[in-house]
Design a protein around this motif. Structure first.
Motif, PDB file in Angstrom:
ATOM      1  N   ARG A 116      -9.984 -36.668 151.154  1.00  0.00           N
ATOM      2  CA  ARG A 116      -9.330 -35.561 150.421  1.00  0.00           C
ATOM      3  C   ARG A 116      -7.874 -35.918 150.118  1.00  0.00           C
ATOM      4  N   VAL A 153      -1.357 -33.667 145.056  1.00  0.00           N
ATOM      5  CA  VAL A 153      -1.216 -32.677 143.973  1.00  0.00           C
ATOM      6  C   VAL A 153      -1.390 -31.291 144.573  1.00  0.00           C
ATOM      7  N   TRP A 154      -0.378 -30.453 144.389  1.00  0.00           N
ATOM      8  CA  TRP A 154      -0.453 -29.081 144.894  1.00  0.00           C
ATOM      9  C   TRP A 154      -0.348 -28.131 143.711  1.00  0.00           C
ATOM     10  N   ASN A 155      -1.493 -27.594 143.332  1.00  0.00           N
ATOM     11  CA  ASN A 155      -1.544 -26.696 142.174  1.00  0.00           C
ATOM     12  C   ASN A 155      -1.942 -25.278 142.574  1.00  0.00           C
ATOM     13  N   THR A 156      -2.765 -25.154 143.629  1.00  0.00           N
ATOM     14  CA  THR A 156      -3.313 -23.846 143.994  1.00  0.00           C
ATOM     15  C   THR A 156      -2.211 -22.931 144.539  1.00  0.00           C
ATOM     16  N   PHE A 180      -3.139 -24.088 150.024  1.00  0.00           N
ATOM     17  CA  PHE A 180      -4.072 -25.229 150.006  1.00  0.00           C
ATOM     18  C   PHE A 180      -3.344 -26.540 149.688  1.00  0.00           C
ATOM     19  N   SER A 182      -2.665 -29.829 150.723  1.00  0.00           N
ATOM     20  CA  SER A 182      -3.088 -30.847 151.697  1.00  0.00           C
ATOM     21  C   SER A 182      -1.961 -31.835 151.968  1.00  0.00           C
ATOM     22  N   THR A 230      -3.814 -28.886 155.454  1.00  0.00           N
ATOM     23  CA  THR A 230      -3.788 -28.123 154.196  1.00  0.00           C
ATOM     24  C   THR A 230      -3.100 -26.780 154.456  1.00  0.00           C
ATOM     25  N   MET A 381     -16.983 -27.324 154.139  1.00  0.00           N
ATOM     26  CA  MET A 381     -15.676 -26.824 153.678  1.00  0.00           C
ATOM     27  C   MET A 381     -15.240 -27.535 152.399  1.00  0.00           C
ATOM     28  N   ARG A 384     -16.415 -26.764 148.801  1.00  0.00           N
ATOM     29  CA  ARG A 384     -15.911 -25.576 148.080  1.00  0.00           C
ATOM     30  C   ARG A 384     -14.726 -25.955 147.220  1.00  0.00           C
ATOM     31  N   GLN A 385     -14.992 -26.285 145.994  1.00  0.00           N
ATOM     32  CA  GLN A 385     -13.954 -26.661 145.029  1.00  0.00           C
ATOM     33  C   GLN A 385     -14.034 -25.718 143.834  1.00  0.00           C
ATOM     34  N   PRO A 386     -12.976 -25.668 143.017  1.00  0.00           N
ATOM     35  CA  PRO A 386     -12.884 -24.588 142.023  1.00  0.00           C
ATOM     36  C   PRO A 386     -14.034 -24.532 141.019  1.00  0.00           C
ATOM     37  N   ALA A 387     -14.382 -23.314 140.681  1.00  0.00           N
ATOM     38  CA  ALA A 387     -15.241 -22.987 139.535  1.00  0.00           C
ATOM     39  C   ALA A 387     -16.604 -23.686 139.496  1.00  0.00           C
ATOM     40  N   PRO A 388     -17.365 -23.666 140.600  1.00  0.00           N
ATOM     41  CA  PRO A 388     -18.684 -24.313 140.544  1.00  0.00           C
ATOM     42  C   PRO A 388     -19.632 -23.620 139.568  1.00  0.00           C
ATOM     43  N   ASP A 389     -19.584 -22.282 139.541  1.00  0.00           N
ATOM     44  CA  ASP A 389     -20.505 -21.551 138.656  1.00  0.00           C
ATOM     45  C   ASP A 389     -20.162 -21.823 137.192  1.00  0.00           C
TER      46      ASP A 389
HETATM   47  C1  LIG Z   1      -9.994 -28.909 152.304  1.00  0.00           C
HETATM   48  C2  LIG Z   1      -9.374 -28.434 151.040  1.00  0.00           C
HETATM   49  C3  LIG Z   1      -8.208 -29.023 150.604  1.00  0.00           C
HETATM   50  C4  LIG Z   1      -7.589 -28.577 149.433  1.00  0.00           C
HETATM   51  N1  LIG Z   1      -6.433 -29.181 149.039  1.00  0.00           N
HETATM   52  C5  LIG Z   1      -5.826 -28.782 147.901  1.00  0.00           C
HETATM   53  C6  LIG Z   1      -4.620 -29.404 147.462  1.00  0.00           C
HETATM   54  O1  LIG Z   1      -4.089 -30.330 148.091  1.00  0.00           O
HETATM   55  N2  LIG Z   1      -4.049 -28.955 146.328  1.00  0.00           N
HETATM   56  C7  LIG Z   1      -4.577 -27.919 145.619  1.00  0.00           C
HETATM   57  O2  LIG Z   1      -4.008 -27.564 144.587  1.00  0.00           O
HETATM   58  N3  LIG Z   1      -5.704 -27.290 146.007  1.00  0.00           N
HETATM   59  C8  LIG Z   1      -6.351 -27.701 147.122  1.00  0.00           C
HETATM   60  N4  LIG Z   1      -7.502 -27.065 147.530  1.00  0.00           N
HETATM   61  C9  LIG Z   1      -7.966 -25.874 146.796  1.00  0.00           C
HETATM   62  C10 LIG Z   1      -9.194 -26.133 145.925  1.00  0.00           C
HETATM   63  O3  LIG Z   1      -8.851 -26.948 144.834  1.00  0.00           O
HETATM   64  C11 LIG Z   1      -9.778 -24.793 145.430  1.00  0.00           C
HETATM   65  O4  LIG Z   1      -8.830 -24.100 144.698  1.00  0.00           O
HETATM   66  C12 LIG Z   1     -10.219 -23.950 146.553  1.00  0.00           C
HETATM   67  O5  LIG Z   1     -11.077 -24.701 147.377  1.00  0.00           O
HETATM   68  C13 LIG Z   1     -10.933 -22.684 146.062  1.00  0.00           C
HETATM   69  O6  LIG Z   1     -12.158 -23.029 145.478  1.00  0.00           O
HETATM   70  P1  LIG Z   1     -13.433 -22.078 145.539  1.00  0.00           P
HETATM   71  O7  LIG Z   1     -14.186 -22.322 144.270  1.00  0.00           O
HETATM   72  O8  LIG Z   1     -14.196 -22.207 146.792  1.00  0.00           O
HETATM   73  O9  LIG Z   1     -12.858 -20.602 145.574  1.00  0.00           O
HETATM   74  P2  LIG Z   1     -12.950 -19.509 144.476  1.00  0.00           P
HETATM   75  O10 LIG Z   1     -12.301 -19.979 143.229  1.00  0.00           O
HETATM   76  O11 LIG Z   1     -12.450 -18.246 145.094  1.00  0.00           O
HETATM   77  O12 LIG Z   1     -14.520 -19.389 144.192  1.00  0.00           O
HETATM   78  C14 LIG Z   1     -15.448 -18.858 145.140  1.00  0.00           C
HETATM   79  C15 LIG Z   1     -16.704 -18.430 144.396  1.00  0.00           C
HETATM   80  O13 LIG Z   1     -16.374 -17.382 143.458  1.00  0.00           O
HETATM   81  C16 LIG Z   1     -16.717 -17.778 142.129  1.00  0.00           C
HETATM   82  N5  LIG Z   1     -15.661 -17.272 141.254  1.00  0.00           N
HETATM   83  C17 LIG Z   1     -14.509 -17.895 140.890  1.00  0.00           C
HETATM   84  N6  LIG Z   1     -13.792 -17.095 140.078  1.00  0.00           N
HETATM   85  C18 LIG Z   1     -14.501 -15.946 139.942  1.00  0.00           C
HETATM   86  C19 LIG Z   1     -14.283 -14.728 139.228  1.00  0.00           C
HETATM   87  N7  LIG Z   1     -13.177 -14.555 138.500  1.00  0.00           N
HETATM   88  N8  LIG Z   1     -15.221 -13.764 139.305  1.00  0.00           N
HETATM   89  C20 LIG Z   1     -16.323 -13.922 140.055  1.00  0.00           C
HETATM   90  N9  LIG Z   1     -16.591 -15.045 140.753  1.00  0.00           N
HETATM   91  C21 LIG Z   1     -15.685 -16.039 140.698  1.00  0.00           C
HETATM   92  C22 LIG Z   1     -16.806 -19.290 142.161  1.00  0.00           C
HETATM   93  O14 LIG Z   1     -17.677 -19.794 141.147  1.00  0.00           O
HETATM   94  C23 LIG Z   1     -17.355 -19.533 143.561  1.00  0.00           C
HETATM   95  O15 LIG Z   1     -18.750 -19.343 143.557  1.00  0.00           O
HETATM   96  C24 LIG Z   1      -8.156 -27.505 148.683  1.00  0.00           C
HETATM   97  C25 LIG Z   1      -9.348 -26.923 149.122  1.00  0.00           C
HETATM   98  C26 LIG Z   1      -9.957 -27.370 150.278  1.00  0.00           C
HETATM   99  C27 LIG Z   1     -11.234 -26.718 150.732  1.00  0.00           C
END
Ligand SMILES: Cc1cc2nc3c(=O)[nH]c(=O)nc-3n(C[C@H](O)[C@H](O)[C@H](O)COP(=O)(O)OP(=O)(O)OC[C@H]3O[C@@H](n4cnc5c(N)ncnc54)[C@H](O)[C@@H]3O)c2cc1C
Length: 416
Positions: A116, A153-156, A180, A182, A230, A381, A384-389
Motif C-alpha cells: 500500500r 498521495v493523500w487525497n481523501t 486515510f 498512509s 494510515t 481491509m 475497500r477502495q473507492p467507488a467499486p459499484d
Molecule cells: C488501508 C488503506 C489505506 C489508504 N490510504 C490512503 C492514502 O494514503 N491516501 C488516500 O488519499 N486515501 C487512502 N485510502 C482511502 C481509499 O482510497 C478510499 O477512499 C477509502 O478506502 C474509502 O473507500 P470505500 O469505497 O470503501 O468507501 P466508500 O466510498 O464510503 O464506499 C463504501 C460503499 O458505498 C458505495 N458508495 C460510494 N459512494 C456512494 C454514494 N454516494 N451513495 C451510495 N453508495 C455509495 C461504494 O460503492 C461502496 O460499496 C486508504 C484506504 C485504506 C483502506
C-alpha cells in the motif's frame, strides 16, 4: 490474428525476465538485462523479508521502517522514476507497465501494508513526472533516487478537508486535514491535494522536514492494515511556495491516470491474494491434507483464479502503457475501463481466495501464530477502495454503448 494495439514505433522489443515469467514488451531502458535481473533478485529478497516480518509489525501505530530501509537500499524507490533521472521507468515509460504492476504485486505478496505504501510512492512519482515542471521532475526524482525519500498521495478527506489560500508573492497557506493518509508522520514527500477558494483541486508536495503538522494516530483503529500508519493529518498553518505546487488545478482528476491508477492498487491486492493462496497450500501440505478430493477441488479453483489474476495483470500492464500516449477521449475510456475490469476481477478473486482459504485451513489455521487471520484481515481491509459499484457500472456502460465485436473491443480506438 489479434492485432497488438500497443506496439510503439521505434522502440526495440526484447524479453525481460521476472521471477517465474517472461514477457515480450517494447522496452526503453538504459539498464542491461543483467542489471534488471539483479533488480528482480533484490525484489525477491525484500519480499521475503517483508513476509517474515509482517507479523512483528502488525499493530496500530506501526510503520514498516526496516522494510523501507531495505527497499531504499535495494534501489526499489528508484523504479518508478524516468530512466533519464536514474530510475527504471516503471509505469512512466513505454513498455514498463507490466513491470510496475508486477513489482506492486510482489511487494503486496510480502506484506500488504508495505505494498500500500509503495503504491503511494509510485503514484506520487507518476503524477509528478506527468504534471510537474522539468525542474520539479528532476528535483523530486533526485529525492527518490539519491536521497531515498519515500513519497505518498493523500487525497481523501472529510468535511474539514484542506483549503489553500494565496498569501501573495508565490506563497500559500493551508488549512484543514486529510484522512486515510498512509505513512503520515513517516514518509518524506507526500503529494497532497487541496481546494483553492474557487474549488480548483490542486496537488502540492509537502516537504515534511520543513513544516509542522499534527498527526492523529488515534484515528486509525482498522480491521486490518494496521502497520500502514494510515492516520489523520492536519496541515493548518503550513505555508508553501509556488515551486511545491504540482501541475494545474484539476490535473489530479484528469484522465486516464485518476481512474486508471486503480490498476496499481489492484496489483497490490492480487499480491495479497497470492500470499493467501501459497500459505494455504503450504498449510495443507504440512497437515498432510493434500489427498482429500474436496481440498484438491478448492485449490484447483484457487489456482485458476490466481493465475487468471496474473493474466489480467500483464494485459492491464500493457494497457497501462497505452495510457502514457493516450490523448483522446476514446483512448482514455479504454484505459480506465480496462483498469476498472482488472480491479473488479481482482476483488472477486481475492474474496473467493479468502473464502477458499478459510474453508481449507479451518479453525486451527485461523489462530495465531498461523498467518491467515492477519492476511485475511489485511486483504479484507485493503480491498475497500473507492467507488467499486460505480466502476462496474461504467464497465457495463462501456460495452453496452458499443457495437464492436468482443474480439476487437480492446484494440486501440484509432485501429478498431
Ligand atoms: C488501508 C488503506 C489505506 C489508504 N490510504 C490512503 C492514502 O494514503 N491516501 C488516500 O488519499 N486515501 C487512502 N485510502 C482511502 C481509499 O482510497 C478510499 O477512499 C477509502 O478506502 C474509502 O473507500 P470505500 O469505497 O470503501 O468507501 P466508500 O466510498 O464510503 O464506499 C463504501 C460503499 O458505498 C458505495 N458508495 C460510494 N459512494 C456512494 C454514494 N454516494 N451513495 C451510495 N453508495 C455509495 C461504494 O460503492 C461502496 O460499496 C486508504 C484506504 C485504506 C483502506
Amino acid at each position: 490474428m489479434r492485432r497488438n494495439p500497443l506496439l510503439i514505433e521505434g522502440i526495440e522489443r526484447r524479453a525481460v525476465s521476472h521471477p517465474g515469467e517472461v514477457t515480450q514488451v517494447p522496452v526503453k531502458s538504459s539498464k542491461s538485462d543483467a542489471e534488471l535481473n539483479e533488480f528482480w533478485s533484490a525484489v525477491d529478497r525484500v519480499v521475503e523479508f517483508c513476509r517474515q516480518n509482517a507479523g512483528e509489525i502488525d499493530y496500530e501505530g506501526a510503520f514498516p521502517e526496516q522494510e523501507f530501509q531495505m527497499i531504499g537500499e535495494s534501489g526499489l524507490l528508484a523504479a518508478p522514476v524516468e530512466t533519464e533521472h536514474g530510475g527504471l521507468g516503471f509505469g512512466v515509460e513505454p513498455g514498463r507497465g507490466p513491470d510496475l504492476l508486477t513489482l506492486l504485486k510482489r511487494i503486496g505478496y510480502g506484506n500488504l501494508t508495505v505494498g500500500r505504501l509503495y503504491e503511494g510512492h509510485a503514484n506520487a512519482l507518476q503524477l509528478i513526472q506527468t504534471y510537474g515542471t522539468a525542474e520539479q521532475r528532476e528535483r523530486f526524482s533526485r529525492d527518490a533516487v539519491q536521497y531515498r525519500h519515500v513519497f505518498g498521495v493523500w487525497n481523501t478527506e472529510m468535511a474539514d478537508g484542506v483549503k489553500i489560500s494565496s498569501l501573495g508573492n508565490g506563497r500559500y497557506r493551508l488549512d484543514g486535514a486529510k484522512t486515510f493518509a498512509s505513512g503520515a508522520g513517516s514518509i518524506d514527500r507526500p503529494l497532497v491535494t487541496g481546494a483553492f477558494p474557487d474549488g480548483g483541486w490542486q496537488m502540492f508536495i509537502v516537504p515534511v522536514e520543513r513544516v509542522s503538522t499534527e498527526v492523529d494516530e488515534s484515528w486509525w483503529k482498522p480491521l486490518g492494515m494496521r502497520s500502514s500508519a494510515t492516520f489523520k493529518i492536519d496541515f493548518t498553518g503550513v505555508e508553501l511556495t509556488d515551486d511545491e505546487l504540482i501541475g494545474q488545478p484539476g490535473d489530479y482528476h484528469r484522465p486516464p491516470w485518476f481512474t486508471g491508477g486503480a490498476a496499481r492498487f489492484a496489483a497490490v491486492q492480487l499480491g495479497g491474494a497470492e500470499a493467501l493462496f501459497d500459505e494455504t497450500r503450504w498449510f495443507l501440505q504440512k497437515m498432510k491434507r493434500t489427498e482429500d478430493p474436496f481440498q484438491r477441488q478448492r485449490m484447483g479453483l484457487a489456482q485458476i483464479a490466481i493465475e487468471s489474476g496474473d493474466l489480467w495483470l500483464n494485459r492491464t500492464g500493457e494497457i497501462f502503457d497505452l495510457a502514457l500516449s493516450a490523448n483522446s477521449e476514446p483512448e482514455f475510456e479504454l484505459v480506465t475501463t480496462y483498469a476498472g475490469m482488472f480491479r473488479t476481477a481482482v476483488e472477486q478473486i481475492a474474496l473467493d481466495m479468502i473464502r477458499w482459504s478459510q474453508q481449507s485451513v479451518g479453525a486451527p489455521g485461523l489462530a495465531r501464530p498461523q498467518p491467515f487471520e492477519r492476511l485475511i484481515r489485511d486483504l479484507t481491509m485493503y480491498l475497500r477502495q473507492p467507488a467499486p459499484d460505480a466502476t462496474l457500472v461504467s464497465v457495463g456502460a462501456y460495452t453496452l454503448d458499443r457495437e464492436t465485436p468482443a474480439h476487437r473491443l480492446w484494440e486501440r480506438p484509432d485501429e478498431a
